[in-house]
Write a protein that holds these residues in place. Structure first.
Motif, mmCIF file in Angstrom:
data_model
loop_
_atom_site.group_PDB
_atom_site.id
_atom_site.type_symbol
_atom_site.label_atom_id
_atom_site.label_comp_id
_atom_site.label_asym_id
_atom_site.label_seq_id
_atom_site.Cartn_x
_atom_site.Cartn_y
_atom_site.Cartn_z
ATOM 1 N N TRP A 17 -26.005 -5.201 -23.078
ATOM 2 C CA TRP A 17 -27.016 -6.350 -23.472
ATOM 3 C C TRP A 17 -26.559 -6.911 -24.699
ATOM 4 C CZ3 TRP A 17 -29.310 -10.443 -21.991
ATOM 5 C CH2 TRP A 17 -30.238 -10.826 -22.702
ATOM 6 N N GLN A 18 -26.394 -6.167 -25.645
ATOM 7 C CA GLN A 18 -25.883 -6.873 -27.097
ATOM 8 C C GLN A 18 -24.778 -7.475 -27.049
ATOM 9 O OE1 GLN A 18 -28.139 -6.541 -29.801
ATOM 10 N NE2 GLN A 18 -29.357 -5.464 -28.164
ATOM 11 N N ILE A 19 -23.724 -7.121 -26.305
ATOM 12 C CA ILE A 19 -22.485 -7.787 -26.310
ATOM 13 C C ILE A 19 -22.736 -9.196 -25.378
ATOM 14 C CG2 ILE A 19 -20.282 -7.916 -25.517
ATOM 15 C CD1 ILE A 19 -20.065 -4.616 -25.904
ATOM 16 N N GLU A 20 -23.245 -9.147 -24.412
ATOM 17 C CA GLU A 20 -23.615 -10.301 -23.573
ATOM 18 C C GLU A 20 -24.013 -11.258 -24.494
ATOM 19 O OE1 GLU A 20 -24.135 -12.874 -20.440
ATOM 20 O OE2 GLU A 20 -22.789 -11.155 -20.754
ATOM 21 N N GLN A 21 -25.294 -11.240 -25.412
ATOM 22 C CA GLN A 21 -25.558 -12.164 -26.095
ATOM 23 C C GLN A 21 -24.923 -12.454 -27.241
ATOM 24 O OE1 GLN A 21 -30.141 -10.987 -27.201
ATOM 25 N NE2 GLN A 21 -29.314 -8.968 -26.607
ATOM 26 N N ALA A 22 -24.166 -11.696 -27.645
ATOM 27 C CA ALA A 22 -23.265 -11.765 -29.078
ATOM 28 C C ALA A 22 -22.099 -12.923 -28.537
ATOM 29 C CB ALA A 22 -22.875 -10.752 -29.832
ATOM 30 N N ALA A 23 -21.717 -12.342 -27.017
ATOM 31 C CA ALA A 23 -20.310 -12.903 -26.787
ATOM 32 C C ALA A 23 -20.268 -14.330 -25.928
ATOM 33 C CB ALA A 23 -19.604 -12.079 -25.780
ATOM 34 N N HIS A 24 -21.584 -14.944 -25.534
ATOM 35 C CA HIS A 24 -21.625 -15.874 -24.833
ATOM 36 C C HIS A 24 -22.632 -16.825 -25.404
ATOM 37 C CE1 HIS A 24 -19.338 -14.267 -21.524
ATOM 38 N NE2 HIS A 24 -20.155 -13.162 -21.337
ATOM 39 N N ALA A 25 -22.553 -18.160 -25.317
ATOM 40 C CA ALA A 25 -23.276 -19.108 -25.811
ATOM 41 C C ALA A 25 -24.632 -19.340 -24.969
ATOM 42 C CB ALA A 25 -22.550 -20.401 -26.114
ATOM 43 N N PHE A 26 -24.289 -19.098 -23.662
ATOM 44 C CA PHE A 26 -25.454 -19.183 -22.673
ATOM 45 C C PHE A 26 -25.311 -17.941 -21.759
ATOM 46 C CE2 PHE A 26 -24.358 -23.358 -23.680
ATOM 47 C CZ PHE A 26 -25.620 -24.027 -23.554
ATOM 48 N N PRO A 27 -25.806 -16.575 -22.397
ATOM 49 C CA PRO A 27 -25.657 -15.273 -21.793
ATOM 50 C C PRO A 27 -26.671 -15.313 -20.384
ATOM 51 C CG PRO A 27 -27.133 -15.371 -23.686
ATOM 52 C CD PRO A 27 -26.767 -16.659 -23.552
ATOM 53 N N TRP A 28 -26.116 -14.403 -19.581
ATOM 54 C CA TRP A 28 -27.014 -13.902 -18.630
ATOM 55 C C TRP A 28 -28.456 -13.260 -18.914
ATOM 56 C CZ3 TRP A 28 -24.100 -10.355 -14.543
ATOM 57 C CH2 TRP A 28 -23.072 -11.035 -13.978
ATOM 58 N N SER A 29 -29.428 -13.470 -18.371
ATOM 59 C CA SER A 29 -30.494 -12.774 -18.719
ATOM 60 C C SER A 29 -30.603 -11.489 -18.792
ATOM 61 C CB SER A 29 -31.810 -13.425 -17.745
ATOM 62 O OG SER A 29 -31.622 -12.752 -16.553
ATOM 63 N N GLU A 30 -31.589 -10.828 -19.641
ATOM 64 C CA GLU A 30 -31.316 -9.191 -19.633
ATOM 65 C C GLU A 30 -31.758 -8.667 -18.266
ATOM 66 O OE1 GLU A 30 -33.222 -5.867 -22.319
ATOM 67 O OE2 GLU A 30 -34.036 -7.548 -22.612
ATOM 68 N N SER A 31 -32.644 -9.135 -17.413
ATOM 69 C CA SER A 31 -33.007 -8.786 -16.100
ATOM 70 C C SER A 31 -31.374 -8.827 -15.271
ATOM 71 C CB SER A 31 -33.993 -9.614 -15.401
ATOM 72 O OG SER A 31 -33.754 -10.898 -15.124
ATOM 73 N N MET A 32 -30.876 -9.721 -15.390
ATOM 74 C CA MET A 32 -29.635 -9.740 -14.572
ATOM 75 C C MET A 32 -28.530 -8.613 -15.177
ATOM 76 S SD MET A 32 -28.811 -13.787 -13.984
ATOM 77 C CE MET A 32 -27.217 -13.399 -13.196
ATOM 78 N N VAL A 33 -28.566 -8.549 -16.315
ATOM 79 C CA VAL A 33 -27.374 -7.537 -16.790
ATOM 80 C C VAL A 33 -28.145 -6.200 -16.627
ATOM 81 C CG1 VAL A 33 -26.904 -6.120 -19.178
ATOM 82 C CG2 VAL A 33 -26.744 -8.627 -18.802
ATOM 83 N N ARG A 34 -29.415 -5.744 -16.423
ATOM 84 C CA ARG A 34 -29.692 -4.511 -16.003
ATOM 85 C C ARG A 34 -30.352 -4.343 -14.614
ATOM 86 N NH1 ARG A 34 -30.965 -1.881 -20.614
ATOM 87 N NH2 ARG A 34 -31.388 -2.990 -22.577
ATOM 88 N N ALA A 35 -30.142 -5.382 -13.931
ATOM 89 C CA ALA A 35 -30.404 -5.232 -12.351
ATOM 90 C C ALA A 35 -29.586 -4.093 -11.672
ATOM 91 C CB ALA A 35 -30.118 -6.595 -11.904
ATOM 92 N N GLU A 36 -30.422 -3.625 -10.816
ATOM 93 C CA GLU A 36 -29.875 -2.490 -9.975
ATOM 94 C C GLU A 36 -28.823 -3.071 -9.202
ATOM 95 O OE1 GLU A 36 -29.473 1.597 -8.734
ATOM 96 O OE2 GLU A 36 -30.973 0.757 -9.964
ATOM 97 N N PRO A 37 -27.396 -2.542 -9.404
ATOM 98 C CA PRO A 37 -26.285 -3.024 -8.680
ATOM 99 C C PRO A 37 -26.313 -2.647 -7.033
ATOM 100 C CG PRO A 37 -25.571 -0.954 -9.790
ATOM 101 C CD PRO A 37 -27.105 -1.334 -10.286
ATOM 102 N N SER A 38 -25.685 -3.661 -6.423
ATOM 103 C CA SER A 38 -25.781 -3.627 -5.064
ATOM 104 C C SER A 38 -24.636 -2.723 -4.622
ATOM 105 C CB SER A 38 -25.336 -4.972 -4.366
ATOM 106 O OG SER A 38 -23.997 -5.531 -4.576
#
Length: 148
Positions: A17-38
């Protein structure tokens, strides 16, 4: 220094989640990052001495893999970790009998585009105005990698 690509686990998600926010100008939402994988998820972390420096989210459906998101911590970029992670993802998809890998990349992300191209991805299409951008919208370049 020990570098490993490992299946993404719950204990990696704070760093992801920290990297997602730092690396992308338009990051995924935290709920997407933490969602239970299929069960089709192919998500991996790249670690250096057990610290997460990068990750990728993917899926594999009926022989077709899609790389949905990939990032390297901006503080660790320029050290070959992106290539290492992408090579690892390709190898994992080969091992799981994928026939091809698809991805989309922002037209402005030339560093990523050139890495994908260098590893054998080919641009096959463009989605105009697909991504949000600072001044409106920007195109997505669709690329594919054929596994032989």
């Amino acid at each position: 220094m020990t570098t490993k690509m490992v299946p993404l686990a719950t204990h990696h998600l704070d760093a992801v989640w920290q990297i997602e926010q730092a690396a992308h100008a338009f990051p995924w939402s935290e709920s997407m990052v933490r969602a239970e994988p299929s069960k089709r998820a192919c998500n991996y972390a790249l670690t250096v001495d057990d610290a997460v420096v990068g990750y990728c989210f993917g899926q594999l459906v009926a022989g077709e893999a899609t790389l949905l998101n990939i990032a390297i911590d901006p503080q660790a970029q320029g050290k070959g970790y992106g290539k290492l992670l992408l090579d690892g993802f390709i190898e994992q998809m080969k091992a799981q009998q994928a026939e091809e890998i698809w991805l989309e990349v922002r037209a402005s992300n030339t560093r990523a585009y050139h890495l994908y191209e260098a590893l054998g991805f080919n641009e096959i299409n463009r989605r105009e105005g697909y991504y949000p951008a600072e001044n409106g919208r920007e195109d997505a370049l669709i690329m594919t990698y054929m596994i032989m």
